[in-house]
Scaffold this active site. Sequence first.
Site, PDB file in Angstrom:
ATOM      1  N   SER A 252       0.823  -1.204   0.000  1.00 56.94           N
ATOM      2  CA  SER A 252       0.000   0.000   0.000  1.00 56.94           C
ATOM      3  C   SER A 252       0.866   1.267   0.000  1.00 56.94           C
ATOM      4  CB  SER A 252      -0.951  -0.059   1.193  1.00 56.94           C
ATOM      5  OG  SER A 252      -2.123   0.608   0.880  1.00 56.94           O
ATOM      6  N   LYS A 256       4.266   2.018  -2.295  1.00 53.12           N
ATOM      7  CA  LYS A 256       4.705   3.216  -3.041  1.00 53.12           C
ATOM      8  C   LYS A 256       6.140   3.539  -2.603  1.00 53.12           C
ATOM      9  CE  LYS A 256       0.085   5.191  -1.913  1.00 53.12           C
ATOM     10  NZ  LYS A 256      -0.896   4.530  -2.726  1.00 53.12           N
ATOM     11  N   TRP A 343      -9.820   0.303  -5.457  1.00 52.00           N
ATOM     12  CA  TRP A 343      -9.284   1.644  -5.129  1.00 52.00           C
ATOM     13  C   TRP A 343      -7.855   1.801  -5.663  1.00 52.00           C
ATOM     14  CZ3 TRP A 343     -10.852   6.245  -3.958  1.00 52.00           C
ATOM     15  CH2 TRP A 343     -10.101   7.122  -3.163  1.00 52.00           C
ATOM     16  N   HIS A 393      -7.547  -5.754  -0.244  1.00 51.76           N
ATOM     17  CA  HIS A 393      -6.339  -4.978   0.006  1.00 51.76           C
ATOM     18  C   HIS A 393      -5.622  -5.539   1.244  1.00 51.76           C
ATOM     19  CE1 HIS A 393      -4.010  -1.295  -0.327  1.00 51.76           C
ATOM     20  NE2 HIS A 393      -4.201  -1.040   0.958  1.00 51.76           N
TER      21      HIS A 393
HETATM   22  C1  GCU Z   1      -5.457   4.788   1.472  1.00 55.12           C
HETATM   23  C2  GCU Z   1      -4.814   5.541   0.334  1.00 55.12           C
HETATM   24  C3  GCU Z   1      -3.989   4.629  -0.559  1.00 55.12           C
HETATM   25  C4  GCU Z   1      -3.009   3.838   0.275  1.00 55.12           C
HETATM   26  C5  GCU Z   1      -3.736   3.130   1.392  1.00 55.12           C
HETATM   27  C6  GCU Z   1      -2.834   2.412   2.393  1.00 55.12           C
HETATM   28  O1  GCU Z   1      -6.439   3.921   0.989  1.00 55.12           O
HETATM   29  O2  GCU Z   1      -5.842   6.183  -0.383  1.00 55.12           O
HETATM   30  O3  GCU Z   1      -3.292   5.387  -1.521  1.00 55.12           O
HETATM   31  O4  GCU Z   1      -2.284   2.946  -0.533  1.00 55.12           O
HETATM   32  O5  GCU Z   1      -4.469   4.052   2.154  1.00 55.12           O
HETATM   33  O6  GCU Z   1      -1.665   2.749   2.517  1.00 55.12           O
HETATM   34  O7  GCU Z   1      -3.339   1.550   3.096  1.00 55.12           O
END
Ligand code: GCU
Length: 413
Positions: A252, A256, A343, A393
Amino acid sequence: MTRALLLFAACSLWGQGPNEANYDESKVGSYTLPDPLKMADGRPVKDAGMWRNARRPEILRLFEQQVYGRSAPAPKKLEYEVISTQSGVLGGVATRRLVTIWPAGKSPAPAIHVLLYLPANAKGKVPVFLGMNFNGNFAIANDPGVPLSKSWMRTGDHKATEKNRGIEAARWQVEKVLSRGYAVAAIYYGDIFPDHNDGWKDSIIPHISKGKPAPDDWNAIGAWAYGLSRAMDYIEKDKDLDAKHVAVWGHSRLGKTALWAGALDERFAMVISNDSGEGGAALARRNFGETVNRINTSFPHWFTGNFKQYNQRVNDLPVDQHMLLALVAPRLLYVASAEEDKWADPKGEFLAAKAAEPVYKLLGKEGLPAAEWPGIHQPAHGTIGYHIRAGKHDVTAYDWEQFLNFADKHWKK
Ligand code: GCU
């Protein structure tokens, strides 16, 4: 009803609010990706040398200036201390080592705590999976010997509690990774940049970059990536670890981060993104799920100031995320998606991995052996690996099984 909730409700009624996301493939629209193999001035990138000496640095600069911000250089000398080494932990399958790193010189400046698990029966230098966690190092396994973190926590009263010990164990699969002959290294993101809008002042950044932040300065993702590189500095010093075979991974927002760390720091031999989505592996120009506008609005502390300029004009970005993935080339890259994680735009994650392939091919590497978006549970493993699994997720045993198979394929020939 709170003000935020009212705003949310009103925006949802109008169907155009900050939380609106497109999930309809027919409404994605058309877009043109910047060509990773064409210089900004239009010249084609003809060979590996031109990629290495001209285009790669150009793309890296663009991501620094426009997306993640400029990080500080590595400290001249790494300040660290091995706190303890304990064999026979995790029911006897592991040796645990605790290490503290002071990225800006010894206390009172912040410390990054590294938790290492080595396979108990390890012979010679062990390859490593290095990742960052969301809840403190004591959360990645059920190991009473790991001290509670003293850093900011995202939940409760922002202090670590015993009840969170081991809560990320399913995501880390430490015993499984060890049983396959790899070491596990973990750091906690809250040691580096507390994950909230005001986190900057309590982060490592003001200890390292003096003065007010510039529009292209690093922010949370830049700081977290910096932390991963400092952990890598330590791994290079540990005689039990194989620093030539380190996979940096993240889920997540930390996926990144793993990608950005892997782009900046070529010591990482493998880079793994798990459900990293917007600002990670997913194409920004594809209007599906989270958008640049959405992520910059919800998480203004993640990216550099300049990135906000693209909230309403994503097509003007001089880069897209396939170019971030291409910065990993010719090294090993893995992108993992989850079917229900709309998402994060699973298809956009695949398309970005595929669009990084021409760079791998130019460098004489295989790329991603899947012409089309693969079906559920049909991993494709070239120099770029990809899978999409059923479910939400998360990081699961299935994801780990694929990462380990991918590592075995390349590293245990
Ligand atoms: C939120 C955010 C995402 C991210 C995620 C996470 O949903 O919008 O961009 O990847 O959190 O880190 O769990």
